[in-house]
Motif scaffolding. Structure first.
Motif, PDB file in Angstrom:
ATOM      1  N   SER A  28      10.992   0.846   0.119  1.00  0.00           N
ATOM      2  CA  SER A  28      12.403   1.243   0.143  1.00  0.00           C
ATOM      3  C   SER A  28      13.086   0.905   1.460  1.00  0.00           C
ATOM      4  O   SER A  28      14.242   1.274   1.666  1.00  0.00           O
ATOM      5  CB  SER A  28      12.524   2.757  -0.104  1.00  0.00           C
ATOM      6  OG  SER A  28      11.894   3.492   0.951  1.00  0.00           O
ATOM      7  N   LEU A  29      12.374   0.182   2.331  1.00  0.00           N
ATOM      8  CA  LEU A  29      12.903  -0.111   3.661  1.00  0.00           C
ATOM      9  C   LEU A  29      13.003  -1.601   3.904  1.00  0.00           C
ATOM     10  O   LEU A  29      12.159  -2.384   3.449  1.00  0.00           O
ATOM     11  CB  LEU A  29      11.988   0.504   4.741  1.00  0.00           C
ATOM     12  CG  LEU A  29      11.747   2.016   4.674  1.00  0.00           C
ATOM     13  CD1 LEU A  29      10.682   2.416   5.672  1.00  0.00           C
ATOM     14  CD2 LEU A  29      13.039   2.772   4.930  1.00  0.00           C
ATOM     15  N   THR A  30      14.043  -2.005   4.636  1.00  0.00           N
ATOM     16  CA  THR A  30      14.119  -3.385   5.116  1.00  0.00           C
ATOM     17  C   THR A  30      13.237  -3.525   6.358  1.00  0.00           C
ATOM     18  O   THR A  30      12.715  -2.537   6.885  1.00  0.00           O
ATOM     19  CB  THR A  30      15.564  -3.768   5.467  1.00  0.00           C
ATOM     20  OG1 THR A  30      16.007  -2.956   6.565  1.00  0.00           O
ATOM     21  CG2 THR A  30      16.495  -3.576   4.284  1.00  0.00           C
ATOM     22  N   TYR A  31      13.085  -4.747   6.821  1.00  0.00           N
ATOM     23  CA  TYR A  31      12.224  -4.979   7.997  1.00  0.00           C
ATOM     24  C   TYR A  31      12.776  -4.262   9.229  1.00  0.00           C
ATOM     25  O   TYR A  31      12.025  -3.662   9.997  1.00  0.00           O
ATOM     26  CB  TYR A  31      12.136  -6.486   8.245  1.00  0.00           C
ATOM     27  CG  TYR A  31      11.066  -6.890   9.231  1.00  0.00           C
ATOM     28  CD1 TYR A  31       9.866  -6.192   9.330  1.00  0.00           C
ATOM     29  CD2 TYR A  31      11.255  -7.988  10.068  1.00  0.00           C
ATOM     30  CE1 TYR A  31       8.883  -6.578  10.227  1.00  0.00           C
ATOM     31  CE2 TYR A  31      10.274  -8.389  10.967  1.00  0.00           C
ATOM     32  CZ  TYR A  31       9.095  -7.672  11.036  1.00  0.00           C
ATOM     33  OH  TYR A  31       8.117  -8.049  11.934  1.00  0.00           O
TER      34      TYR A  31
ATOM     35  N   ASN B  97       0.791  -1.234   0.000  1.00  0.00           N
ATOM     36  CA  ASN B  97       0.000   0.000   0.000  1.00  0.00           C
ATOM     37  C   ASN B  97       0.821   1.280   0.000  1.00  0.00           C
ATOM     38  O   ASN B  97       0.282   2.345  -0.332  1.00  0.00           O
ATOM     39  CB  ASN B  97      -0.930   0.005   1.219  1.00  0.00           C
ATOM     40  CG  ASN B  97      -1.874  -1.195   1.220  1.00  0.00           C
ATOM     41  OD1 ASN B  97      -2.339  -1.636   0.167  1.00  0.00           O
ATOM     42  ND2 ASN B  97      -2.160  -1.723   2.405  1.00  0.00           N
ATOM     43  N   TYR B  98       2.096   1.227   0.395  1.00  0.00           N
ATOM     44  CA  TYR B  98       2.905   2.454   0.509  1.00  0.00           C
ATOM     45  C   TYR B  98       4.199   2.308  -0.285  1.00  0.00           C
ATOM     46  O   TYR B  98       4.934   1.325  -0.124  1.00  0.00           O
ATOM     47  CB  TYR B  98       3.229   2.748   1.974  1.00  0.00           C
ATOM     48  CG  TYR B  98       2.015   3.046   2.833  1.00  0.00           C
ATOM     49  CD1 TYR B  98       1.488   4.337   2.903  1.00  0.00           C
ATOM     50  CD2 TYR B  98       1.415   2.038   3.584  1.00  0.00           C
ATOM     51  CE1 TYR B  98       0.382   4.619   3.701  1.00  0.00           C
ATOM     52  CE2 TYR B  98       0.306   2.298   4.374  1.00  0.00           C
ATOM     53  CZ  TYR B  98      -0.207   3.593   4.431  1.00  0.00           C
ATOM     54  OH  TYR B  98      -1.300   3.853   5.211  1.00  0.00           O
TER      55      TYR B  98
ATOM     56  N   GLU C  65       1.147   1.738  10.197  1.00  0.00           N
ATOM     57  CA  GLU C  65       0.736   3.028   9.667  1.00  0.00           C
ATOM     58  C   GLU C  65       1.933   3.969   9.646  1.00  0.00           C
ATOM     59  O   GLU C  65       2.862   3.818  10.443  1.00  0.00           O
ATOM     60  CB  GLU C  65      -0.393   3.632  10.509  1.00  0.00           C
ATOM     61  CG  GLU C  65      -1.707   2.876  10.403  1.00  0.00           C
ATOM     62  CD  GLU C  65      -2.829   3.571  11.138  1.00  0.00           C
ATOM     63  OE1 GLU C  65      -2.545   4.581  11.830  1.00  0.00           O
ATOM     64  OE2 GLU C  65      -3.988   3.111  11.032  1.00  0.00           O
ATOM     65  N   PRO C  66       1.944   4.970   8.742  1.00  0.00           N
ATOM     66  CA  PRO C  66       3.084   5.901   8.659  1.00  0.00           C
ATOM     67  C   PRO C  66       3.326   6.616   9.989  1.00  0.00           C
ATOM     68  O   PRO C  66       2.377   7.006  10.676  1.00  0.00           O
ATOM     69  CB  PRO C  66       2.653   6.878   7.568  1.00  0.00           C
ATOM     70  CG  PRO C  66       1.692   6.107   6.721  1.00  0.00           C
ATOM     71  CD  PRO C  66       0.956   5.203   7.668  1.00  0.00           C
TER      72      PRO C  66
END
Length: 548
Positions: free
Chosen positions: A450-453, A444-445, A470-471
């Motif tokens: 662009s991020l790892t866990y 959804n985002y 959520e952001p």
């Protein structure tokens, strides 16, 4: 509670004042009653020794009706044997500490409601806990004399006693809940349902002592791993500082100047003052940039052989403030004794607090010679007070979020032993997890992709009630994937990939390399070149000295 108003006009009662108060007719009658019991027990013990046969003590205090009238009437009864009173009984504390409860007022009981809360209220916590009850009773109040706060060694004893009771009640609560709750994987419960087995009371395992229990083995290990996560994120700490509580601080002397008490008689004041000074120091280091720009701080609280608290602090500086050469070190650290003439104040501080005096044969009574305290675990009055006040024993900034992961369908499910298996499996919260929520968020985002866990908590927040990410609107947190030793094979290789793969939307995406889905996480690691040498293994050895 009845308060003797004769003390309201006194700024600070002297020992003579206290003696006169305890000589009051009613209080004296109580003390005489306890002396009577003690004397009768001694006489019976002597008689049994003379008769050379074994029996149990017969004399105990039996309360009939109102405890106040019983105390003033000195109506002592006899049982055939000693009886144990529960720590939750309202008369437990008054009977154990009669000097602190001279008129027999009730102690803690489990049905005390919070202020402005009724029994029909829907509040999550309606009743006062034992810790809250005792904290309320050890507060200084103006124009009111507290026998307990002036009890000296007896005050220290009740602090330790109450702390051990509070901890015992917490463990008892956890143990009681373990009979009701069980833990298993979602996939296992699905298999049971397919096989026609609907009895979940024997499935899974009981929940063990949680990592949230302060002082437990899991609590200590998780905090250690969180600190190691800060090292991985910000590199090694630049400063290691120890701050120790000083019983001779001017603030302590000012507080006790009009009393006959010593600093060790008020461990509650020592703990509060130390916490204030510790917070002030952290603020000075972090906000005022005393050593430079600070990125992270972590400290832990310990208690010396004398029982007073001290903190070990690790400070992580920003790369622009890092120490690069010996001259930078000399700006902050001096290994020389200050000049007595040019800097007398600093000389006095160093000579009083940083130079170890003679010990061993030259001074066998030195504090460091108390070898027995190094062998046995003990709880001092200060440590008991610290825990009763619920002050944290571990602090870190920024916060570290522990990220759970699992294989497909193997997320942990907590359920009651008497719950219906259909109800358990139909709960949407049981089918989802923090890990699978990461997959959904990646769908959804664009930022999530662009991020790892482990980087995810820096930009997103896990909403536990909603079971989704959520952001993040404010703040900062670091993610820590639960560490797994190499002996766990596929789980170990999955942790490696979770620190490298960005934006997967399912388990297959984690195993996908250059458009090809590998058969195992291990194969994916090899194909990505993550296992070409022993660097990864060395990293795990550094991070897990106590696990491997």
């Amino acid at each position: 509670m009845v308060v003797d108003t004769r003390f309201e006009s006194l700024e600070s009662p002297t020992d003579d004042d206290i003696t006169r108060w305890f000589s009051h007719k009613k209080v004296g009658k109580i003390i005489d009653a306890f002396r009577y019991v003690d004397q009768e027990q001694k006489e019976e013990a002597a008689a049994r020794a003379k008769a050379n046969h074994k029996t149990t003590f017969k004399v105990v205090s039996k309360v009939q009706g109102d405890i106040v009238s019983w105390l003033f009437d000195s109506d002592l009864k006899k049982y055939g044997s000693l009886k144990r009173i529960s720590e939750l009984h309202p008369s437990y504390t008054p009977l154990e500490y009669p000097l602190f409860h001279p008129i027999g007022e009730d102690g803690y009981q489990v049905n005390i409601l919070h202020k402005n809360v009724s029994s029909s209220s829907t509040a999550a916590r309606k009743k006062v806990t034992m810790r809250e009850f005792f904290v309320y009773h050890i507060q200084d109040r103006p124009k009111s004399f507290s026998t307990m706060l002036n009890g000296r060694r007896l005050f220290q004893q009740i602090l330790v006693d109450k702390y051990t009771i509070i901890e015992a009640q917490r463990l008892h609560f956890i143990c009681g809940k373990q009979h009701e709750l069980r833990c298993d994987t979602y996939q296992t419960l699905r298999g049971m349902q397919s096989g026609g087995n609907i009895d979940v009371s024997t499935a899974g395992q009981r929940v063990i002592l949680p990592s949230s229990f302060t002082g437990g083995a899991r609590y200590m290990m998780q905090n250690y791993l969180d600190a190691m996560c800060l090292c991985r994120w910000f590199s090694y700490p630049d400063f290691f500082i120890t701050i120790t509580c000083n019983p001779n601080w001017p603030e302590v002397k000012r507080f006790l100047k009009d009393t006959t008490l010593k600093s060790e008689d008020r461990p509650d004041i020592l703990c509060r003052l130390f916490k204030l000074k510790l917070d002030a120091m952290i603020k000075l280091v972090k906000d005022k940039s005393l050593f430079g720009m600070v990125q992270a701080v972590v400290y832990t609280i310990e208690f010396q052989k004398r029982g007073i608290p001290h903190a070990h602090i690790c400070i992580f500086l920003h790369p622009s403030s890092k120490i690069h050469n010996p001259k930078d070190v000399d700006k902050f650290i001096s290994a020389e004794i200050p000049n007595k003439d040019s800097d007398p104040d600093l000389y006095k501080l160093v000579s009083d607090h940083m130079i170890h005096g003679p010990c061993s044969d030259a001074n066998p009574k030195c504090t460091c010679m108390r070898l027995i305290l190094k062998v046995f675990r003990y709880v001092s009055a200060c440590e008991a007070t610290w825990r009763i006040f619920a002050i944290d024993v571990h602090y870190r900034l920024p916060s570290v979020m522990r990220l759970a992961f699992h294989f497909p369908g193997e997320q942990q499910v907590i359920y009651g032993a008497n719950e219906d298996i259909e109800d358990i499996l139909n709960k949407t919260t049981n089918a989802s997890s923090m890990f699978t929520g990461w997959f959904e968020c990646n769908k959804n985002y664009d930022l999530a992709k662009s991020l790892t866990y482990s980087e995810f908590p820096t930009k997103f927040v896990w909403k536990k009630q909603l079971r989704k990410w959520e952001p993040r609107l404010r703040g900062f947190a670091i993610g820590k994937v639960h560490v797994v030793p190499p002996a766990f094979d596929e789980a170990y290789y999955l942790t490696i990939l979770l620190n490298k793969v960005k934006g997967p939307e399912c388990f297959e995406d984690i195993r996908t390399v250059d458009g090809v889905v590998c058969e195992s996480f291990r194969d994916a690691c090899y194909k990505r070149g993550l296992l070409d040498d022993d660097k990864q293994l060395k990293k795990q050895v550094i991070l897990l000295p106590d696990i491997i």
